[in-house]
Design a protein around this motif. Structure first.
Motif, PDB file in Angstrom:
ATOM      1  N   HIS A  98      -8.572  17.824 -17.998  1.00  0.00           N
ATOM      2  CA  HIS A  98      -8.104  18.597 -16.752  1.00  0.00           C
ATOM      3  C   HIS A  98      -6.610  17.770 -16.436  1.00  0.00           C
ATOM      4  O   HIS A  98      -6.562  16.800 -16.804  1.00  0.00           O
ATOM      5  CB  HIS A  98      -8.870  18.246 -15.733  1.00  0.00           C
ATOM      6  CG  HIS A  98      -9.100  17.097 -14.979  1.00  0.00           C
ATOM      7  ND1 HIS A  98     -10.260  16.114 -15.468  1.00  0.00           N
ATOM      8  CD2 HIS A  98      -8.530  16.446 -14.022  1.00  0.00           C
ATOM      9  CE1 HIS A  98     -10.144  15.109 -14.738  1.00  0.00           C
ATOM     10  NE2 HIS A  98      -9.235  14.989 -14.025  1.00  0.00           N
TER      11      HIS A  98
ATOM     12  N   ARG B  22      -7.492  23.593 -16.221  1.00  0.00           N
ATOM     13  CA  ARG B  22      -8.625  23.104 -17.378  1.00  0.00           C
ATOM     14  C   ARG B  22      -8.180  24.519 -18.256  1.00  0.00           C
ATOM     15  O   ARG B  22      -8.090  25.416 -18.025  1.00  0.00           O
ATOM     16  CB  ARG B  22      -9.776  23.141 -16.855  1.00  0.00           C
ATOM     17  CG  ARG B  22     -10.396  22.043 -15.764  1.00  0.00           C
ATOM     18  CD  ARG B  22     -11.602  21.719 -15.376  1.00  0.00           C
ATOM     19  NE  ARG B  22     -11.948  20.795 -14.627  1.00  0.00           N
ATOM     20  CZ  ARG B  22     -13.103  20.392 -14.085  1.00  0.00           C
ATOM     21  NH1 ARG B  22     -14.177  20.960 -14.762  1.00  0.00           N
ATOM     22  NH2 ARG B  22     -13.376  19.482 -13.530  1.00  0.00           N
ATOM     23  N   TRP B  23      -8.918  24.101 -19.302  1.00  0.00           N
ATOM     24  CA  TRP B  23      -8.818  25.152 -20.608  1.00  0.00           C
ATOM     25  C   TRP B  23     -10.326  25.550 -20.820  1.00  0.00           C
ATOM     26  O   TRP B  23     -11.283  24.736 -20.848  1.00  0.00           O
ATOM     27  CB  TRP B  23      -8.391  24.631 -22.056  1.00  0.00           C
ATOM     28  CG  TRP B  23      -6.894  24.149 -21.633  1.00  0.00           C
ATOM     29  CD1 TRP B  23      -6.560  22.739 -22.055  1.00  0.00           C
ATOM     30  CD2 TRP B  23      -5.734  24.950 -21.774  1.00  0.00           C
ATOM     31  NE1 TRP B  23      -5.008  22.778 -21.820  1.00  0.00           N
ATOM     32  CE2 TRP B  23      -4.682  23.887 -21.678  1.00  0.00           C
ATOM     33  CE3 TRP B  23      -5.671  26.359 -21.558  1.00  0.00           C
ATOM     34  CZ2 TRP B  23      -3.358  24.578 -21.524  1.00  0.00           C
ATOM     35  CZ3 TRP B  23      -4.408  26.818 -21.403  1.00  0.00           C
ATOM     36  CH2 TRP B  23      -3.238  26.038 -21.358  1.00  0.00           C
ATOM     37  N   ASN B  24     -10.711  26.777 -20.948  1.00  0.00           N
ATOM     38  CA  ASN B  24     -11.804  27.338 -21.346  1.00  0.00           C
ATOM     39  C   ASN B  24     -12.127  27.308 -22.908  1.00  0.00           C
ATOM     40  O   ASN B  24     -11.067  27.223 -23.592  1.00  0.00           O
ATOM     41  CB  ASN B  24     -12.113  28.928 -20.680  1.00  0.00           C
ATOM     42  CG  ASN B  24     -11.319  29.764 -21.164  1.00  0.00           C
ATOM     43  OD1 ASN B  24     -10.696  29.906 -22.223  1.00  0.00           O
ATOM     44  ND2 ASN B  24     -11.220  30.833 -20.154  1.00  0.00           N
ATOM     45  N   LEU B  25     -13.221  28.120 -23.279  1.00  0.00           N
ATOM     46  CA  LEU B  25     -13.490  27.949 -24.789  1.00  0.00           C
ATOM     47  C   LEU B  25     -12.711  28.818 -25.215  1.00  0.00           C
ATOM     48  O   LEU B  25     -12.588  28.881 -26.422  1.00  0.00           O
ATOM     49  CB  LEU B  25     -14.821  28.386 -24.749  1.00  0.00           C
ATOM     50  CG  LEU B  25     -16.183  27.442 -24.169  1.00  0.00           C
ATOM     51  CD1 LEU B  25     -17.465  27.982 -24.639  1.00  0.00           C
ATOM     52  CD2 LEU B  25     -15.962  25.986 -24.999  1.00  0.00           C
ATOM     53  N   ASN B  26     -12.055  29.779 -24.665  1.00  0.00           N
ATOM     54  CA  ASN B  26     -11.170  30.848 -25.197  1.00  0.00           C
ATOM     55  C   ASN B  26      -9.742  30.325 -25.362  1.00  0.00           C
ATOM     56  O   ASN B  26      -8.799  31.116 -25.431  1.00  0.00           O
ATOM     57  CB  ASN B  26     -11.365  32.256 -24.491  1.00  0.00           C
ATOM     58  CG  ASN B  26     -12.682  32.726 -24.926  1.00  0.00           C
ATOM     59  OD1 ASN B  26     -13.261  32.655 -25.905  1.00  0.00           O
ATOM     60  ND2 ASN B  26     -13.219  33.505 -23.791  1.00  0.00           N
TER      61      ASN B  26
ATOM     62  N   TYR C 218      -7.893  27.913 -16.801  1.00  0.00           N
ATOM     63  CA  TYR C 218      -8.652  28.064 -15.595  1.00  0.00           C
ATOM     64  C   TYR C 218      -8.428  26.980 -14.483  1.00  0.00           C
ATOM     65  O   TYR C 218      -8.010  25.907 -14.991  1.00  0.00           O
ATOM     66  CB  TYR C 218     -10.045  28.696 -15.795  1.00  0.00           C
ATOM     67  CG  TYR C 218     -10.990  27.464 -16.367  1.00  0.00           C
ATOM     68  CD1 TYR C 218     -12.030  26.929 -15.212  1.00  0.00           C
ATOM     69  CD2 TYR C 218     -11.074  26.884 -17.513  1.00  0.00           C
ATOM     70  CE1 TYR C 218     -12.973  25.816 -15.523  1.00  0.00           C
ATOM     71  CE2 TYR C 218     -11.715  25.849 -17.740  1.00  0.00           C
ATOM     72  CZ  TYR C 218     -12.874  25.278 -16.919  1.00  0.00           C
ATOM     73  OH  TYR C 218     -13.621  24.365 -17.184  1.00  0.00           O
TER      74      TYR C 218
ATOM     75  N   TRP D 231     -10.026  24.633 -11.048  1.00  0.00           N
ATOM     76  CA  TRP D 231     -11.157  23.781 -10.431  1.00  0.00           C
ATOM     77  C   TRP D 231     -10.463  23.042  -9.198  1.00  0.00           C
ATOM     78  O   TRP D 231      -9.132  22.767  -9.206  1.00  0.00           O
ATOM     79  CB  TRP D 231     -11.618  22.820 -11.379  1.00  0.00           C
ATOM     80  CG  TRP D 231     -12.911  22.430 -11.053  1.00  0.00           C
ATOM     81  CD1 TRP D 231     -13.436  21.333 -10.582  1.00  0.00           C
ATOM     82  CD2 TRP D 231     -14.192  23.081 -11.767  1.00  0.00           C
ATOM     83  NE1 TRP D 231     -14.831  21.294 -10.659  1.00  0.00           N
ATOM     84  CE2 TRP D 231     -15.353  22.323 -11.328  1.00  0.00           C
ATOM     85  CE3 TRP D 231     -14.536  24.213 -12.407  1.00  0.00           C
ATOM     86  CZ2 TRP D 231     -16.556  22.810 -11.627  1.00  0.00           C
ATOM     87  CZ3 TRP D 231     -15.764  24.704 -12.647  1.00  0.00           C
ATOM     88  CH2 TRP D 231     -16.819  23.633 -12.480  1.00  0.00           C
TER      89      TRP D 231
ATOM     90  N   SER E 241     -11.504  29.390 -10.496  1.00  0.00           N
ATOM     91  CA  SER E 241     -11.324  30.342 -11.323  1.00  0.00           C
ATOM     92  C   SER E 241     -13.007  31.217 -11.630  1.00  0.00           C
ATOM     93  O   SER E 241     -13.771  30.326 -11.631  1.00  0.00           O
ATOM     94  CB  SER E 241     -11.050  30.104 -12.723  1.00  0.00           C
ATOM     95  OG  SER E 241      -9.548  29.716 -12.431  1.00  0.00           O
TER      96      SER E 241
ATOM     97  N   GLU F 103     -14.967  32.176 -13.448  1.00  0.00           N
ATOM     98  CA  GLU F 103     -15.425  32.212 -15.038  1.00  0.00           C
ATOM     99  C   GLU F 103     -16.842  32.721 -15.313  1.00  0.00           C
ATOM    100  O   GLU F 103     -17.627  32.649 -14.059  1.00  0.00           O
ATOM    101  CB  GLU F 103     -15.515  30.736 -15.391  1.00  0.00           C
ATOM    102  CG  GLU F 103     -14.280  29.846 -15.604  1.00  0.00           C
ATOM    103  CD  GLU F 103     -13.241  30.694 -16.927  1.00  0.00           C
ATOM    104  OE1 GLU F 103     -13.881  30.634 -17.852  1.00  0.00           O
ATOM    105  OE2 GLU F 103     -12.433  31.248 -16.506  1.00  0.00           O
TER     106      GLU F 103
ATOM    107  N   SER G 144     -19.201  31.882 -16.752  1.00  0.00           N
ATOM    108  CA  SER G 144     -20.439  31.084 -16.945  1.00  0.00           C
ATOM    109  C   SER G 144     -20.847  30.161 -15.547  1.00  0.00           C
ATOM    110  O   SER G 144     -21.639  29.427 -15.420  1.00  0.00           O
ATOM    111  CB  SER G 144     -19.777  29.691 -17.777  1.00  0.00           C
ATOM    112  OG  SER G 144     -18.546  29.133 -17.341  1.00  0.00           O
TER     113      SER G 144
END
Length: 331
Positions: free
Chosen positions: A228, A237-241, A245, A247, A286, A288, A290
């Motif tokens: 992060h 942060r980076w998501n899986l895609n 995003y 925090w 964000s 997300e 999940s």
């Protein structure tokens, strides 16, 4: 009273209003998050870095304050200009007549020297935060040609954020900062505002905590290796895609505490604390997929524990989805 009324009037100046629309100065973390989410920033296409002005408050000079104020108020009426310069004289007097206390002793605050035109802003002064933002915004706007290869650039006080359009190499970023600093010196009139940069090394994924840290690239540039990137009250942060995003951020050694329910505050005040905390978490996080069905104390255990210890939260914490719905209905 004159100075107190003057600052809001300057903020309403047409040129400064236009400048804020151009996003050079972001007023708070939530606004920044909302702006960046629209840009669809990609890990494989963009480089993220932060700018910092070293010892900004003590380094700012009255001569540069006058430059910045004159630039942003050029469209004001002659009467407003007269008030502006009177207030600037009052500020200069205050900057050269500031006393600080330490262990019951008083000391004269000298900033960068005894010349009133060269003395810096006093940290905590009523006008200092406003003028710090004004000068930082002035420098970035006057150096706008240096940001042609950026998807976003903005600043809050002495902390700036840059999203480059491409994944610049360390050598390219070093060249960019050198060129930008030269341009900033030109518009400031001297070399007293020195910029440093922190680059987010985002090639590695799932970095172990023990492997996180900063590496010095030069006297002015460092690179942080982490999952992060902290900036103001948020973490990038980076998501899986590989999309960016956000925090909420708090420092590693920071202890989160809230007013205890047994305090003498009114019931309405105590009732408002957990609500405002939860709304803040919703606004800076964000949405997300999940996270939707997760309960807030799973996502932010430190905040939840602090609310429980203060006995401010007796009911169960909501899910993130429910909290976001409540936030949307209240804004």
């Amino acid at each position: 009273m004159l100075l107190k009324n003057w600052i809001p009037s300057i903020e309403e100046a047409p040129r400064l209003q236009q400048h804020n629309v151009q996003q050079v100065h972001h007023p708070h973390a939530r606004h920044l998050k909302e702006e960046l989410e629209k840009l669809l920033i990609n890990r494989n296409e963009n480089r993220i870095a932060s700018l910092d002005i070293e010892n900004m408050y003590s380094s700012v000079k009255n001569s540069t304050i006058k430059k910045a104020v004159n630039y942003f108020t050029s469209s004001l009426s002659p009467k407003a200009h007269q008030t502006t310069w009177l207030c600037l004289d009052l500020i200069q007097f205050g900057m050269s007549s500031t006393l600080i206390t330490f262990q019951d002793k008083y000391f004269e605050y000298k900033g960068q020297g005894r010349d009133p035109a060269n003395q810096g802003l006093a940290i905590g002064g009523y006008e200092s935060a406003f003028l710090a933002s004004l000068i930082a915004s002035y420098i970035l706007e006057k150096c706008s040609n240096e940001f042609e290869n950026t998807l976003y650039h903005g600043i809050y006080r002495d902390d700036g954020l840059i999203i480059f359009n491409s994944k610049l190499t360390q050598h390219q970023i070093t060249d960019w900062l050198t060129k930008f600093q030269k341009e900033a010196n030109h518009h400031a009139g001297e070399t007293f505002l020195q910029f440093t940069m922190l680059i987010w090394e985002n090639e590695s994924k799932n970095i172990r905590k023990e492997d996180e840290g900063e590496v010095k690239i030069s006297d002015k540039i460092s690179m942080i290796k982490s999952n992060h990137f902290p900036y103001l009250d948020i973490e990038l942060r980076w998501n899986l895609n590989n999309k960016l995003y956000f925090w909420t951020h708090h420092k590693p050694n920071q202890k989160i505490k809230y007013v205890n329910a047994s305090s003498t505050h009114t019931r309405n005040t105590l009732r408002a604390i957990p609500q405002s905390i939860l709304m803040r978490l919703a606004s800076l996080t964000s949405r997300e997929t999940s996270l939707e069905n997760k309960i807030i104390d799973e996502i932010y255990p430190e905040h939840a524990l602090a609310l429980k210890k203060a006995k401010l939260m007796n009911s169960k914490f909501p899910t993130f989805k429910t909290l976001c719905e409540d936030y949307d209905s209240s804004t």
